[in-house]
Design a protein around this motif. Structure first.
Motif, PDB file in Angstrom:
ATOM      1  N   GLU A  16     -19.382  -7.814  -1.796  1.00 13.78           N
ATOM      2  CA  GLU A  16     -19.242  -7.503  -3.225  1.00 13.78           C
ATOM      3  C   GLU A  16     -19.568  -6.037  -3.496  1.00 13.78           C
ATOM      4  O   GLU A  16     -18.936  -5.410  -4.343  1.00 13.78           O
ATOM      5  CB  GLU A  16     -20.127  -8.434  -4.055  1.00 13.78           C
ATOM      6  N   ILE A  19     -16.497  -3.985  -2.558  1.00 17.21           N
ATOM      7  CA  ILE A  19     -15.434  -4.152  -3.561  1.00 17.21           C
ATOM      8  C   ILE A  19     -15.793  -3.376  -4.834  1.00 17.21           C
ATOM      9  O   ILE A  19     -14.961  -2.657  -5.394  1.00 17.21           O
ATOM     10  CB  ILE A  19     -15.215  -5.653  -3.870  1.00 17.21           C
ATOM     11  N   ILE A  43      -6.994  -2.679  -4.009  1.00 14.07           N
ATOM     12  CA  ILE A  43      -6.906  -3.800  -3.068  1.00 14.07           C
ATOM     13  C   ILE A  43      -6.385  -3.326  -1.709  1.00 14.07           C
ATOM     14  O   ILE A  43      -6.919  -3.688  -0.667  1.00 14.07           O
ATOM     15  CB  ILE A  43      -6.034  -4.929  -3.660  1.00 14.07           C
ATOM     16  N   LEU A  46      -8.902  -1.381   0.242  1.00 10.83           N
ATOM     17  CA  LEU A  46      -9.915  -2.224   0.889  1.00 10.83           C
ATOM     18  C   LEU A  46      -9.423  -2.767   2.233  1.00 10.83           C
ATOM     19  O   LEU A  46     -10.206  -3.285   3.017  1.00 10.83           O
ATOM     20  CB  LEU A  46     -10.289  -3.396  -0.028  1.00 10.83           C
ATOM     21  N   VAL A  80     -11.372 -11.087  -6.140  1.00 12.57           N
ATOM     22  CA  VAL A  80     -11.044 -10.350  -4.919  1.00 12.57           C
ATOM     23  C   VAL A  80     -11.944 -10.801  -3.768  1.00 12.57           C
ATOM     24  O   VAL A  80     -11.485 -11.000  -2.635  1.00 12.57           O
ATOM     25  CB  VAL A  80     -11.134  -8.825  -5.158  1.00 12.57           C
ATOM     26  N   SER A  81     -13.205 -11.010  -4.052  1.00 12.04           N
ATOM     27  CA  SER A  81     -14.150 -11.485  -3.034  1.00 12.04           C
ATOM     28  C   SER A  81     -13.677 -12.821  -2.460  1.00 12.04           C
ATOM     29  O   SER A  81     -13.702 -13.035  -1.239  1.00 12.04           O
ATOM     30  CB  SER A  81     -15.535 -11.630  -3.675  1.00 12.04           C
TER      31      SER A  81
END
Length: 200
Positions: A16, A19, A43, A46, A80-81
């Motif tokens: 987290e 992100i 995104i 990442l 997203v996590s």
């Protein structure tokens, strides 16, 4: 206009944090909000590889309905996590890429022509923009033969990130560190049955 009350967004683990850090780069006003147009950049930055259609699906799920056109970290972070933990939008492996190139190279030459790959990348599936195509060709094309020897190209692409640099490896570590769930509560009838069996 009333000032928006700041919402505290708890950060529970390293995934987290990674992100949230990526999100904050694009949070220019410092109010835990980004423009929806930044979602794909964050995104993909990442290490995830969603298609444009999948990016649109993500935006639909996380866009702030109170402030259309923006996404709040409170919606972005858990969503997203979750999909990273589930290994969604994970990049293709070298083996998968090689297999895809071999399908395109039906005669088994070990290379593709610049023209053939340009046509495929701009007309089939999800088309590349001219900038994306130019960027790819700059790395992929052998300057001597003007072809794309795809095994060499895959090797150029595939430097394995260190485990903690891969967002998916980080998610796996976080999951592995979670304590196991408690056993389900036993019913009194099951307990009595066990006692009877022990006494018998």
């Amino acid at each position: 206009m009333e000032e928006e009350e700041e919402i505290i967004v708890p950060i529970n683990n390293d995934l987290e944090r990674r992100i949230a850090d990526a999100f904050e780069v694009f949070d220019h006003a410092g109010n835990k909000r980004i423009d929806v147009r930044e979602v794909a950049t964050i995104i993909r930055g990442l290490g995830c590889c969603p298609t444009e259609a999948e990016v649109q699906e993500i935006i639909v799920k996380i866009e702030d309905h109170q402030t259309p056109g923006s996404v709040h970290l409170l919606q972005f972070l858990p969503y997203v996590s979750q999909f990273i933990t589930e290994h969604k939008y994970e990049p293709a492996t070298p083996e998968q890429l090689l297999e895809a190139f071999q399908v395109l190279d039906s005669e088994g030459h070990g290379f593709l022509t610049k023209e053939h790959i340009s046509t495929l990348m701009t007309q089939d599936g999800e088309p590349f923009t001219q900038d994306e195509l130019d960027e790819m060709l700059e790395i992929a094309v052998d300057p001597h033969t003007q072809t794309i020897p795809y095994e060499y190209y895959i090797n150029q692409l595939m430097h394995e990130p260190e485990p903690e640099k891969s967002i998916y490896a980080l998610a796996d570590r976080i999951e592995a560190e979670k304590p196991p769930p408690p056993p389900p509560p036993r019913r009194m009838s099951e307990f009595l049955k066990t006692v009877e069996e022990t006494e018998a």
